[in-house]
Design a protein around this motif. Structure first.
Motif, short mmCIF file in Angstrom:
data_model
loop_
_atom_site.label_atom_id
_atom_site.label_comp_id
_atom_site.label_asym_id
_atom_site.label_seq_id
_atom_site.Cartn_x
_atom_site.Cartn_y
_atom_site.Cartn_z
N GLU A 17 -28.43 -52.55 63.58
CA GLU A 17 -27.46 -53.53 64.04
C GLU A 17 -26.05 -52.95 64.13
O GLU A 17 -25.11 -53.63 64.52
CB GLU A 17 -27.43 -54.74 63.08
CG GLU A 17 -28.75 -55.47 62.99
CD GLU A 17 -29.12 -56.18 64.29
OE1 GLU A 17 -28.22 -56.68 64.99
OE2 GLU A 17 -30.33 -56.21 64.60
N SER A 18 -25.91 -51.69 63.79
CA SER A 18 -24.62 -51.04 63.70
C SER A 18 -24.09 -50.58 65.06
O SER A 18 -24.86 -50.30 65.98
CB SER A 18 -24.73 -49.83 62.77
OG SER A 18 -23.52 -49.15 62.71
N ASP A 19 -22.78 -50.49 65.16
CA ASP A 19 -22.16 -49.87 66.33
C ASP A 19 -22.35 -48.37 66.26
O ASP A 19 -22.50 -47.80 65.18
CB ASP A 19 -20.65 -50.15 66.35
CG ASP A 19 -20.32 -51.61 66.62
OD1 ASP A 19 -21.19 -52.33 67.16
OD2 ASP A 19 -19.20 -52.02 66.28
N ILE A 20 -22.34 -47.73 67.41
CA ILE A 20 -22.34 -46.27 67.47
C ILE A 20 -20.99 -45.88 68.05
O ILE A 20 -20.65 -46.26 69.18
CB ILE A 20 -23.49 -45.72 68.33
CG1 ILE A 20 -24.84 -46.11 67.72
CG2 ILE A 20 -23.37 -44.21 68.47
CD1 ILE A 20 -26.04 -45.71 68.53
N ASN A 21 -20.19 -45.18 67.26
CA ASN A 21 -18.86 -44.76 67.69
C ASN A 21 -18.96 -43.43 68.43
O ASN A 21 -19.66 -42.52 67.99
CB ASN A 21 -17.93 -44.62 66.49
CG ASN A 21 -17.69 -45.94 65.81
OD1 ASN A 21 -17.44 -46.95 66.45
ND2 ASN A 21 -17.82 -45.95 64.50
N ILE A 22 -18.25 -43.35 69.54
CA ILE A 22 -18.20 -42.12 70.34
C ILE A 22 -16.91 -41.39 69.99
O ILE A 22 -15.82 -41.92 70.20
CB ILE A 22 -18.22 -42.45 71.85
CG1 ILE A 22 -19.48 -43.25 72.20
CG2 ILE A 22 -18.12 -41.18 72.68
CD1 ILE A 22 -19.44 -43.88 73.57
N ILE A 23 -17.07 -40.20 69.44
CA ILE A 23 -15.92 -39.36 69.09
C ILE A 23 -15.83 -38.24 70.12
O ILE A 23 -16.81 -37.54 70.34
CB ILE A 23 -16.08 -38.74 67.67
CG1 ILE A 23 -16.45 -39.81 66.63
CG2 ILE A 23 -14.86 -37.94 67.29
CD1 ILE A 23 -15.41 -40.87 66.42
N ALA A 24 -14.68 -38.09 70.74
CA ALA A 24 -14.46 -37.04 71.72
C ALA A 24 -13.10 -36.41 71.45
O ALA A 24 -12.09 -37.11 71.45
CB ALA A 24 -14.52 -37.60 73.13
N GLN A 25 -13.11 -35.11 71.22
CA GLN A 25 -11.87 -34.40 70.92
C GLN A 25 -11.74 -33.15 71.78
O GLN A 25 -12.12 -32.06 71.35
CB GLN A 25 -11.81 -34.02 69.44
CG GLN A 25 -11.75 -35.21 68.53
CD GLN A 25 -11.69 -34.81 67.06
OE1 GLN A 25 -12.30 -33.86 66.64
NE2 GLN A 25 -10.93 -35.58 66.29
#
Length: 163
Positions: free
Chosen positions: A49-57
Motif C-alpha cells: 500500500e506504500s508509495d514508491i518515491n522516485i529519486i533522481a540526482q
C-alpha cells in the motif's frame, strides 16, 4: 489467502528490485555513469500500500524531489522509469505521445538513441512535432487535410532517403 499473499509479495518485491536495477542502468544511459537514481518504498511495514518515491540526482544537483528537476530532466527520468518497467516484460509495441516535447536538442538525441536501441525488441509509435525525432524514424506517417473534413494518411519510408 496467506500463501497467495506471500507469493504475490515475493513476486512484487522481486519486480520492484529488478525495476530499480533496470532504472539505474537506463537512467545512467540517458544521463551519465556519475548520476544517481533510486526507487524507494516509503513504508516498508506496509509495502503493498506504500508509495514508491522516485529519486533522481543528475550530476551536480541534489534535488529533494523530482519536481525540482528541469522539464528535460523530468522527461528523461520518466523515460528511464518507463523503460525499466518495460524491461520486466517487453511489449510488442509502445506508443509515445509528445514525450519528447520538453527536451532540448542534446536530450532529443539521447531519447532517440534509446528508442533506436529498444526498437530491436519492439515497435514504437511516436507522435511528435520534433524534427530530429521525425528524422530518426524508419517510417513516418503524416496526416493531412487536403479539403475541409477529409483527412488522409501519407506514409514516408525514411530509410529510402540518403543523407
Amino acid at each position: 489467502s496467506r500463501r497467495r499473499h506471500t507469493r504475490y509479495w515475493r513476486d512484487w518485491s522481486s519486480d520492484v528490485c529488478s525495476s530499480d536495477l533496470n532504472f539505474i542502468r537506463v537512467f545512467r544511459s540517458l544521463f551519465t555513469d556519475d548520476d544517481n537514481c533510486d526507487l524507494v518504498i516509503s513504508d516498508m511495514t506496509n509495502p503493498l500500500e506504500s508509495d514508491i518515491n522516485i529519486i533522481a540526482q543528475p550530476k551536480g544537483k541534489k534535488p529533494l524531489s523530482i519536481h525540482q528537476l528541469s522539464g528535460g530532466e523530468k522527461t528523461l527520468t520518466a523515460t528511464a522509469l518507463l523503460f525499466s518497467i518495460y524491461l520486466l516484460k517487453p511489449a510488442p509495441f509502445c506508443i509515445f505521445d509528445e514525450v519528447d516535447a520538453p527536451l532540448d536538442d542534446n536530450n532529443i538525441d539521447k531519447f532517440n538513441n534509446i528508442i533506436k536501441k529498444f526498437s530491436a525488441e519492439s515497435q514504437f509509435i511516436i507522435i511528435t512535432h520534433n524534427k530530429k525525432t521525425m528524422a530518426a524514424t524508419d517510417i513516418m506517417y503524416g496526416i493531412t487535410m487536403a479539403e475541409p473534413g477529409v483527412t488522409s494518411v501519407v506514409p514516408v519510408d525514411m530509410r529510402t532517403f540518403v543523407e
